[in-house]
Design a protein around this motif. Structure first.
Motif, PDB file in Angstrom:
ATOM      1  N   ILE A  77       0.855  -1.202   0.000  1.00  0.00           N
ATOM      2  CA  ILE A  77       0.000   0.000   0.000  1.00  0.00           C
ATOM      3  C   ILE A  77       0.890   1.252   0.000  1.00  0.00           C
ATOM      4  O   ILE A  77       0.630   2.214  -0.733  1.00  0.00           O
ATOM      5  N   SER A  78       1.952   1.237   0.811  1.00  0.00           N
ATOM      6  CA  SER A  78       2.859   2.404   0.859  1.00  0.00           C
ATOM      7  C   SER A  78       3.430   2.675  -0.522  1.00  0.00           C
ATOM      8  O   SER A  78       3.495   3.827  -0.967  1.00  0.00           O
ATOM      9  N   THR A  79       3.847   1.609  -1.209  1.00  0.00           N
ATOM     10  CA  THR A  79       4.424   1.784  -2.545  1.00  0.00           C
ATOM     11  C   THR A  79       3.402   2.408  -3.478  1.00  0.00           C
ATOM     12  O   THR A  79       3.705   3.330  -4.240  1.00  0.00           O
ATOM     13  N   LEU A  80       2.172   1.897  -3.393  1.00  0.00           N
ATOM     14  CA  LEU A  80       1.110   2.400  -4.258  1.00  0.00           C
ATOM     15  C   LEU A  80       0.885   3.888  -4.001  1.00  0.00           C
ATOM     16  O   LEU A  80       0.800   4.695  -4.943  1.00  0.00           O
ATOM     17  N   VAL A  81       0.822   4.247  -2.728  1.00  0.00           N
ATOM     18  CA  VAL A  81       0.588   5.657  -2.384  1.00  0.00           C
ATOM     19  C   VAL A  81       1.741   6.518  -2.901  1.00  0.00           C
ATOM     20  O   VAL A  81       1.525   7.578  -3.513  1.00  0.00           O
ATOM     21  N   LEU A  82       2.972   6.055  -2.690  1.00  0.00           N
ATOM     22  CA  LEU A  82       4.136   6.829  -3.154  1.00  0.00           C
ATOM     23  C   LEU A  82       4.139   6.941  -4.682  1.00  0.00           C
ATOM     24  O   LEU A  82       4.474   7.991  -5.246  1.00  0.00           O
ATOM     25  N   GLY A  83       3.720   5.862  -5.349  1.00  0.00           N
ATOM     26  CA  GLY A  83       3.657   5.889  -6.812  1.00  0.00           C
ATOM     27  C   GLY A  83       2.649   6.921  -7.289  1.00  0.00           C
ATOM     28  O   GLY A  83       2.913   7.705  -8.205  1.00  0.00           O
ATOM     29  N   LEU A  84       1.469   6.908  -6.627  1.00  0.00           N
ATOM     30  CA  LEU A  84       0.445   7.893  -6.998  1.00  0.00           C
ATOM     31  C   LEU A  84       0.939   9.305  -6.717  1.00  0.00           C
ATOM     32  O   LEU A  84       0.704  10.234  -7.497  1.00  0.00           O
ATOM     33  N   LEU A  85       1.652   9.433  -5.583  1.00  0.00           N
ATOM     34  CA  LEU A  85       2.202  10.747  -5.223  1.00  0.00           C
ATOM     35  C   LEU A  85       3.156  11.234  -6.312  1.00  0.00           C
ATOM     36  O   LEU A  85       3.160  12.406  -6.696  1.00  0.00           O
ATOM     37  N   PHE A  86       3.944  10.300  -6.845  1.00  0.00           N
ATOM     38  CA  PHE A  86       4.879  10.640  -7.926  1.00  0.00           C
ATOM     39  C   PHE A  86       4.117  11.228  -9.115  1.00  0.00           C
ATOM     40  O   PHE A  86       4.462  12.292  -9.628  1.00  0.00           O
ATOM     41  N   ILE A  87       3.035  10.549  -9.499  1.00  0.00           N
ATOM     42  CA  ILE A  87       2.251  11.014 -10.651  1.00  0.00           C
ATOM     43  C   ILE A  87       1.672  12.405 -10.369  1.00  0.00           C
ATOM     44  O   ILE A  87       1.750  13.320 -11.203  1.00  0.00           O
ATOM     45  N   VAL A  88       1.107  12.549  -9.154  1.00  0.00           N
ATOM     46  CA  VAL A  88       0.509  13.841  -8.802  1.00  0.00           C
ATOM     47  C   VAL A  88       1.568  14.939  -8.867  1.00  0.00           C
ATOM     48  O   VAL A  88       1.338  16.025  -9.424  1.00  0.00           O
TER      49      VAL A  88
END
Lengths: 599, 188
Positions: free
Chosen positions: B89-100
């Motif tokens: 989940i942390s990776t997913l959140v960080l990945g989304l954060l990257f896109i944002v």
């Protein structure tokens, strides 16, 4: 045969029934959304044949215009409507025909139709794998190709017609919708179709490479691979490394067309209107295009080289001459293929010093090509040659490759190319060396592996007629074009009668056109033979009808999904032990005897 | 049909191998774009640009996501399901954060007048960074699938291969971003 070396008994016995009862297949999973590499290969082949008929027909249509520029043919208007008003093909449609002929033949027939058929069919069967590394990706590869085909075909029905800026789609013509009718929607569909096509090629290529390097059966070391598989490996590597670059180029072109960017556009005036685009370079597209475009011709010819090597060895009952040299020269061609793209751009104002480097690298390709040609000739030299349609087409390939290859030495030289560039000399060169030669290899492959594909033989008599018409026809069509090119006759012109200097070629052009129509008609013999033989051909009764050594002939006559019944056979030797130690042939699955001589 | 592969141990898993070849292919696409950029840069009308600060933050996010995903792989191997899920989940959140953050960066430079069609160099910037973000999005979709599997009671497959595959791909897009960032900083 003095002592019996039969098909290996690892399969237990000849077993013709569909053995894969574990998963029952419905019509849809077996014939349409199939994941069996053999069915996918047939899908590629049949789609490729349909494309070849369409692409070939286009050449007949534009040859009618070139051969008979002053005559009208009312039946053309009946078929083509407003594209041939008054029975004469319009200039706009002529350019569309030329463009689509090139696109279809280069990409849809000789890339997808060729690699898609033989890589899919032969790689798992010849390396000893039950299927591709990822059958799912393999299926997707075909369906992306199908989608690309649908998009490309649909462009033929547009009011403004399909893309018409040449198969190389150079900007600015391709980047500006207002430039010509063929630069409108047809061009967008061309780019969309090609993007889908590239995805298909990449998915296929990934699978081919992985399967060859990773899924070989026990004992199948790299130096025991048939040359077909080696050729397909190098083809796939080239495709995987160069198609993405074309993808980049196509993407930027799409942006220029639709989003207002100026990657390839600068200082353009259309009908007195100055366009806002600034700072782009049309030459940039040529670099990106030819970085794929040149390896592309090797993507077309390499698989055929493999097929021909295999077939010549089998039908002359002799080991291939210089196996390692064959592999080495494939590798050398593969490397050089990526370093010569600018030889298509000698007349773009390229720095002559840079040009001279590209000349050197281009001429170097003659070395591995000559090695291969020498080895093919020495393979059949004093062999016990059986002249079947397959072996005749393979020999015909060598003939075409030599005839077309020699003119490549002229064109690779920038000093001569500046004179010959974009003339009929170039057309003659690449049609012989890449187009016709690849077709010959493809025909050879189909005649040879048809029994394995469908469990039946193709008709030999029709095959011989097909061969002689095609051989004589191809030379009659393309040989005279060299002279037209020497005289400076440019390619892609609609009507040469407007130039005093080319009027003398009127008769020659008429001759070429008549032969082209006859040769196209002769291809119908092949198509009839192919489809008739699928259902009505003579049945294959022997698992190894050509007495060949490779693994595909150790499977049942009509192998099911999974290829081998029971264990996958183990490999003990290279695939070219023909006429050895008193044996006519020794399959790869036969263990090496104690006092057997080395090859 | 992986029976063939199963019969031969000692060899790299075919899916992993396919991924590596695929990575080579993706690299060639970016090589095409970056070399086009270099050729174009040496011609007239090339406008330089400053990268937005948000790109530095996004770099931090994607680096951190690589670490969390690596730890997720380790937890998976140690059968620590809860930790595995949390790290995924942390990776997913960080990945989304990257896109944002990439989108924020684009918005910032757009406001400064660096628009998509403003100049060829700007078009290249948007194209290269945008295409990379699309590849990260592909990874995010794969992460979401993995997450569904991690929470699904039906899945009883403990193969480590998918987790290793997503790791390889994710580290690749991470390293690719570092390369592209350095490229855009030094070659302007």
């Amino acid at each position: 045969m003095s002592s019996v070396v039969t098909a290996p008994d690892t399969t237990g016995h000849v077993h013709d029934a569909h053995h894969d009862h574990a998963h029952q297949e419905s019509f849809i999973t077996k014939y349409i959304f199939s994941q069996d590499h053999k069915m996918i290969s047939k899908q590629f082949l049949i789609t490729g044949i349909i494309w070849a008929m369409i692409g070939g027909l286009f050449s007949v249509l534009f040859r009618i215009q070139l051969g008979f520029p002053n005559e009208t043919f009312p039946f053309l208007e009946d078929i083509l409507g407003h594209w041939a008003k008054g029975g004469k093909i319009s200039p706009e449609f002529y350019y569309a025909l030329v463009t689509m002929h090139g696109t279809i033949l280069v990409f849809f027939v000789l890339t997808a139709g060729l690699s898609g058929t033989f890589s899919n069919f032969l790689i798992p069967l010849q390396v000893g794998a039950r299927d591709m590394a990822s059958p799912m990706l393999n299926m997707l590869s075909y369906w992306f190709f199908f989608a690309a085909s649908v998009v490309m075909i649909s462009s033929l029905f547009l009011q403004t017609g399909p893309a018409a800026g040449g198969w190389t789609v150079y900007p600015p013509l391709s980047a500006l919708g207002d430039a010509s009718p063929g630069s409108r929607m047809g061009m967008d569909l061309w780019l969309g179709g090609m993007a889908l096509f590239i995805v298909s090629s990449l998915l296929g290529g990934l699978n081919y490479i992985t399967t060859i390097l990773n899924m070989r059966t026990k004992g199948m070391s790299m130096t025991r691979l048939p040359l077909t598989v080696w050729a397909m490996l190098f083809t796939a590597v080239l495709g995987v490394l160069t198609f993405p670059v074309l993808f980049s180029g196509v993407l930027l072109l799409l942006f220029d067309r639709n989003l207002g960017t100026s990657f390839y556009l600068s200082d353009i005036v259309i009908a007195g209107k100055i366009l806002p685009n600034e700072g782009g370079s049309a030459i940039l597209f040529q670099h990106l295009f030819w970085f794929l475009g040149h390896p592309e011709v090797y993507i077309i010819i390499l698989p055929v080289m493999g097929v021909v090597s295999e077939i010549l060895s089998i039908y002359s009952r002799k080991p291939i001459f210089g196996y390692l040299a064959m592999v080495g020269s494939l590798f050398a061609i593969c490397i050089l293929a990526c370093l010569v793209w600018a030889h298509h751009m000698f007349v773009t104002g390229l720095n002559p010093f840079v040009g001279s480097i590209f000349v050197l690298l281009t001429l170097l390709i003659a070395v591995p090509s000559a090695i291969k040609t020498f080895n093919w000739l020495t393979t059949i030299w004093r062999g016990n040659i059986r002249f079947t349609p397959a072996s005749l087409f393979a020999i015909g390939f060598v003939s075409m490759f030599i005839s077309g290859g020699l003119t490549g030495i002229f064109l690779g030289n920038s000093a001569i190319d500046i004179h010959l560039h974009d003339t009929y000399f170039g057309i003659a060169h690449f049609h012989l060396v890449m187009g016709v030669a690849a077709f010959f290899g493809m025909f050879a492959g189909v005649y040879h592996w048809f029994p394995k594909m469908y469990g039946r033989y193709m008709n030999n008599t029709l095959g011989y007629i097909h061969f002689w018409f095609t051989l004589v026809g191809a030379y009659c069509i393309f040989w005279p074009m060299h002279y037209e090119g020497f005289a400076g006759m440019p390619r892609r012109y609609y009507d040469y009668q407007n130039w005093e200097s080319f009027k003398m070629f009127g008769g020659l052009n008429e001759f070429i056109s008549i032969v082209a129509i006859i040769t196209y008609a002769a291809q119908l013999l092949f198509v009839i033979n192919f489809f008739y033989s699928i259902w009505k051909g003579r049945r294959v009764k022997d698992t190894n009808p050509w007495k060949a050594n490779t693994l595909e002939w150790t499977t049942p006559i009509k192998p099911g999904h999974g290829n081998w019944v029971g264990e996958i056979p183990e490999v003990h030797r290279w695939p070219y032990d023909y006429s050895k130690d008193g044996h006519d042939f020794i399959p790869q699955t036969t263990p090496i005897g104690k006092d057997e001589s080395s090859h | 049909m992986l029976a063939g592969a199963m019969e031969q141990k000692n060899k790299i898993h075919p899916h992993k191998f396919t991924l590596w070849v695929g990575i080579g292919s993706i690299l060639m696409m970016f090589a095409g774009l970056t070399s086009a950029y270099i050729i174009k840069r040496n011609q007239v009308n090339w406008e330089t640009f400053e990268l937005p600060v948000a790109f530095w933050w996004s770099t931090g996010a994607i680096l951190a996501s690589s670490i969390t995903l690596f730890l997720a792989l380790r937890s998976f191997k140690e059968r620590q399901v809860h930790r595995y899920r949390m790290l995924l989940i942390s990776t997913l959140v960080l990945g989304l954060l990257f896109i944002v953050l990439q989108i924020v960066g684009f918005a910032n430079i757009w406001a400064q007048g660096i628009t998509f069609t403003g100049s060829v160099s700007y078009s290249f910037l948007y194209t290269i960074v945008g295409l990379h973000a699309l590849h990260v999005l592909g990874g995010i979709i794969a992460l979401i699938v993995m997450l569904f599997k991690a929470y699904s009671a039906k899945v009883r497959n403990y193969s480590v291969v998918p987790v290793e595959l997503i790791n390889t791909y994710w580290h690749f897009v991470d390293i690719l971003w570092i390369y592209l960032l350095a490229f855009l900083i030094f070659i302007r």
